[in-house]
Design a protein around this motif. Structure first.
Motif, PDB file in Angstrom:
ATOM      1  N   CYS A   7       0.846  -1.191   0.000  1.00 46.61           N
ATOM      2  CA  CYS A   7       0.000   0.000   0.000  1.00 46.61           C
ATOM      3  C   CYS A   7       0.881   1.240   0.000  1.00 46.61           C
ATOM      4  CB  CYS A   7      -0.907  -0.009   1.224  1.00 46.61           C
ATOM      5  SG  CYS A   7      -2.145   1.301   1.196  1.00 46.61           S
ATOM      6  N   ARG A   8       0.798   1.959  -1.073  1.00 50.07           N
ATOM      7  CA  ARG A   8       1.566   3.197  -1.212  1.00 50.07           C
ATOM      8  C   ARG A   8       0.592   4.345  -1.408  1.00 50.07           C
ATOM      9  NH1 ARG A   8       3.718  -0.603  -4.748  1.00 50.07           N
ATOM     10  NH2 ARG A   8       2.607   0.354  -6.462  1.00 50.07           N
ATOM     11  N   ARG A   9       1.102   5.516  -1.243  1.00 50.07           N
ATOM     12  CA  ARG A   9       0.276   6.689  -1.459  1.00 50.07           C
ATOM     13  C   ARG A   9      -0.011   6.810  -2.944  1.00 50.07           C
ATOM     14  NH1 ARG A   9      -2.131   9.473   1.459  1.00 50.07           N
ATOM     15  NH2 ARG A   9      -1.650  10.966   2.934  1.00 50.07           N
ATOM     16  N   SER A  10      -1.286   6.968  -3.286  1.00 56.31           N
ATOM     17  CA  SER A  10      -1.647   7.138  -4.687  1.00 56.31           C
ATOM     18  C   SER A  10      -1.365   8.571  -5.116  1.00 56.31           C
ATOM     19  CB  SER A  10      -3.134   6.819  -4.885  1.00 56.31           C
ATOM     20  OG  SER A  10      -3.926   7.857  -4.363  1.00 56.31           O
ATOM     21  N   ARG A  11      -1.580   8.833  -6.373  1.00 60.54           N
ATOM     22  CA  ARG A  11      -1.375  10.187  -6.898  1.00 60.54           C
ATOM     23  C   ARG A  11      -2.477  11.142  -6.479  1.00 60.54           C
ATOM     24  NH1 ARG A  11      -0.253   7.564 -12.507  1.00 60.54           N
ATOM     25  NH2 ARG A  11       1.816   6.808 -12.088  1.00 60.54           N
ATOM     26  N   HIS A  12      -3.478  10.623  -5.816  1.00 51.01           N
ATOM     27  CA  HIS A  12      -4.603  11.446  -5.399  1.00 51.01           C
ATOM     28  C   HIS A  12      -4.378  11.905  -3.964  1.00 51.01           C
ATOM     29  CE1 HIS A  12      -6.666  10.160  -9.007  1.00 51.01           C
ATOM     30  NE2 HIS A  12      -6.205   8.959  -8.751  1.00 51.01           N
ATOM     31  N   PRO A  13      -4.333  13.217  -3.722  1.00 52.95           N
ATOM     32  CA  PRO A  13      -4.066  13.723  -2.369  1.00 52.95           C
ATOM     33  C   PRO A  13      -5.109  13.222  -1.367  1.00 52.95           C
ATOM     34  CG  PRO A  13      -4.344  15.531  -3.965  1.00 52.95           C
ATOM     35  CD  PRO A  13      -4.589  14.256  -4.680  1.00 52.95           C
ATOM     36  N   GLY A  14      -4.663  12.834  -0.195  1.00 51.96           N
ATOM     37  CA  GLY A  14      -5.559  12.421   0.880  1.00 51.96           C
ATOM     38  C   GLY A  14      -6.062  10.989   0.756  1.00 51.96           C
ATOM     39  N   VAL A  15      -5.645  10.244  -0.265  1.00 50.75           N
ATOM     40  CA  VAL A  15      -6.119   8.885  -0.455  1.00 50.75           C
ATOM     41  C   VAL A  15      -4.920   7.947  -0.497  1.00 50.75           C
ATOM     42  CG1 VAL A  15      -7.425   7.339  -1.945  1.00 50.75           C
ATOM     43  CG2 VAL A  15      -8.096   9.738  -1.787  1.00 50.75           C
ATOM     44  N   ALA A  16      -4.795   7.085   0.521  1.00 51.86           N
ATOM     45  CA  ALA A  16      -3.697   6.125   0.556  1.00 51.86           C
ATOM     46  C   ALA A  16      -4.214   4.775   0.089  1.00 51.86           C
ATOM     47  CB  ALA A  16      -3.128   6.011   1.961  1.00 51.86           C
ATOM     48  N   MET A  17      -3.713   4.331  -1.058  1.00 50.78           N
ATOM     49  CA  MET A  17      -4.045   3.011  -1.587  1.00 50.78           C
ATOM     50  C   MET A  17      -3.001   2.664  -2.632  1.00 50.78           C
ATOM     51  SD  MET A  17      -7.309   3.719  -4.109  1.00 50.78           S
ATOM     52  CE  MET A  17      -8.163   4.796  -2.977  1.00 50.78           C
ATOM     53  N   SER A  18      -2.984   1.425  -3.025  1.00 52.17           N
ATOM     54  CA  SER A  18      -2.000   1.025  -4.029  1.00 52.17           C
ATOM     55  C   SER A  18      -2.305   1.740  -5.346  1.00 52.17           C
ATOM     56  CB  SER A  18      -2.021  -0.484  -4.233  1.00 52.17           C
ATOM     57  OG  SER A  18      -3.177  -0.863  -4.954  1.00 52.17           O
ATOM     58  N   HIS A  19      -1.262   1.924  -6.139  1.00 55.90           N
ATOM     59  CA  HIS A  19      -1.443   2.539  -7.458  1.00 55.90           C
ATOM     60  C   HIS A  19      -2.348   1.666  -8.318  1.00 55.90           C
ATOM     61  CE1 HIS A  19       1.311   5.828  -6.885  1.00 55.90           C
ATOM     62  NE2 HIS A  19       2.234   4.992  -6.420  1.00 55.90           N
ATOM     63  N   GLU A  20      -2.219   0.341  -8.169  1.00 56.50           N
ATOM     64  CA  GLU A  20      -3.034  -0.583  -8.952  1.00 56.50           C
ATOM     65  C   GLU A  20      -4.517  -0.412  -8.631  1.00 56.50           C
ATOM     66  OE1 GLU A  20      -0.381  -1.464  -7.118  1.00 56.50           O
ATOM     67  OE2 GLU A  20       1.081  -2.195  -8.571  1.00 56.50           O
ATOM     68  N   LEU A  21      -4.843  -0.341  -7.356  1.00 52.83           N
ATOM     69  CA  LEU A  21      -6.240  -0.169  -6.958  1.00 52.83           C
ATOM     70  C   LEU A  21      -6.761   1.189  -7.403  1.00 52.83           C
ATOM     71  CD1 LEU A  21      -8.771  -1.189  -5.608  1.00 52.83           C
ATOM     72  CD2 LEU A  21      -7.867  -0.361  -3.415  1.00 52.83           C
ATOM     73  N   ALA A  22      -5.970   2.230  -7.198  1.00 49.40           N
ATOM     74  CA  ALA A  22      -6.388   3.566  -7.638  1.00 49.40           C
ATOM     75  C   ALA A  22      -6.630   3.579  -9.144  1.00 49.40           C
ATOM     76  CB  ALA A  22      -5.340   4.607  -7.257  1.00 49.40           C
ATOM     77  N   SER A  23      -5.796   2.887  -9.888  1.00 51.63           N
ATOM     78  CA  SER A  23      -5.958   2.822 -11.339  1.00 51.63           C
ATOM     79  C   SER A  23      -7.248   2.101 -11.720  1.00 51.63           C
ATOM     80  CB  SER A  23      -4.757   2.116 -11.969  1.00 51.63           C
ATOM     81  OG  SER A  23      -4.927   2.029 -13.366  1.00 51.63           O
ATOM     82  N   ILE A  24      -7.540   0.985 -11.059  1.00 54.40           N
ATOM     83  CA  ILE A  24      -8.780   0.250 -11.339  1.00 54.40           C
ATOM     84  C   ILE A  24      -9.993   1.129 -11.056  1.00 54.40           C
ATOM     85  CG2 ILE A  24     -10.241  -1.645 -10.514  1.00 54.40           C
ATOM     86  CD1 ILE A  24      -7.601  -3.258 -10.160  1.00 54.40           C
ATOM     87  N   LEU A  25     -10.003   1.775  -9.882  1.00 58.86           N
ATOM     88  CA  LEU A  25     -11.154   2.589  -9.496  1.00 58.86           C
ATOM     89  C   LEU A  25     -11.278   3.856 -10.336  1.00 58.86           C
ATOM     90  CD1 LEU A  25     -11.019   2.188  -5.624  1.00 58.86           C
ATOM     91  CD2 LEU A  25     -12.484   0.978  -7.263  1.00 58.86           C
ATOM     92  N   THR A  26     -10.187   4.322 -10.894  1.00 59.04           N
ATOM     93  CA  THR A  26     -10.198   5.531 -11.698  1.00 59.04           C
ATOM     94  C   THR A  26     -10.559   5.257 -13.149  1.00 59.04           C
ATOM     95  OG1 THR A  26      -8.543   6.541 -10.263  1.00 59.04           O
ATOM     96  CG2 THR A  26      -8.814   7.520 -12.436  1.00 59.04           C
TER      97      THR A  26
END
Length: 185
Positions: free
Chosen positions: A3-22
């Motif tokens: 779990c790393r900080r995503s590119r979205h401020p205030g949202v900590a999640m993996s880049h993979e998960l952030a990419s799926i949800l985005t």
């Protein structure tokens, strides 16, 4: 993935998960009972809203736990707003529960060429059984409801919480089984 900080401020999640949800319009949570599908669906819905997506979490699980997981008293077919004001970056989140009979009736109403055909179908005894208790009809309506929500463009992200399935593909194959029964040719 860690779990790393995503590119979205205030949202900590993996880049993979952030990419799926985005980048995806729909996520379907499937699996056997007791594995946390509803909890994951609720968390994905919150994460989607935190990423700025207009998000709907729809449960077709008869256990009705999604409302509790999101702090709601009840869930309606068309979706209840979920209070996201306490989140660091509040976004739009709705949660709903598939009402199989209402979804079938709405499907018939949308596709019937006129009121006479609609009423004939809605009052047909075979249709009455199919729309309330036929094996696989809930899953068929869940796919139909997913399509309806997608076509409405009201939501950017739709999360589906399915009922327990022995095999994950049972949910996806149910509409095919009904279609073959209705049109065996």
């Amino acid at each position: 993935a860690a779990c790393r900080r995503s590119r979205h401020p205030g949202v900590a999640m993996s880049h993979e998960l952030a990419s799926i949800l985005t980048h995806h319009r729909a996520v379907v949570c499937v699996g056997t009972g007791g594995v946390g599908k509803t909890t994951i669906a609720a968390a994905l819905g919150l994460a989607g809203a935190m990423l700025g997506r207009r998000t709907m979490v729809l449960t077709i699980d008869p256990a009705r736990q999604l409302a509790r997981a999101l702090g709601l008293v009840t869930l309606g077919r068309l979706g209840e707003p979920v209070d996201t004001a306490g989140l660091a970056e509040p976004g739009l989140l709705h949660a709903g529960m598939l009402d199989q009979k209402s979804a079938w009736d709405a499907f018939i109403t949308r596709h019937a060429p006129d009121a006479e055909v609609r009423d004939t179908l809605l009052n047909n005894p075979f249709y009455q059984r199919l729309s309330t208790s036929f094996a696989g009809s809930t899953e068929y309506m869940a796919i139909e409801e997913l399509c309806r929500l997608d076509e409405s463009r009201e939501y950017d992200l739709i999360i589906i919480d399915t009922p327990p399935a022995g095999h994950a593909v049972d949910f996806l194959r149910a509409p095919e089984r009904i279609e073959k029964m209705l049109d065996p040719a």
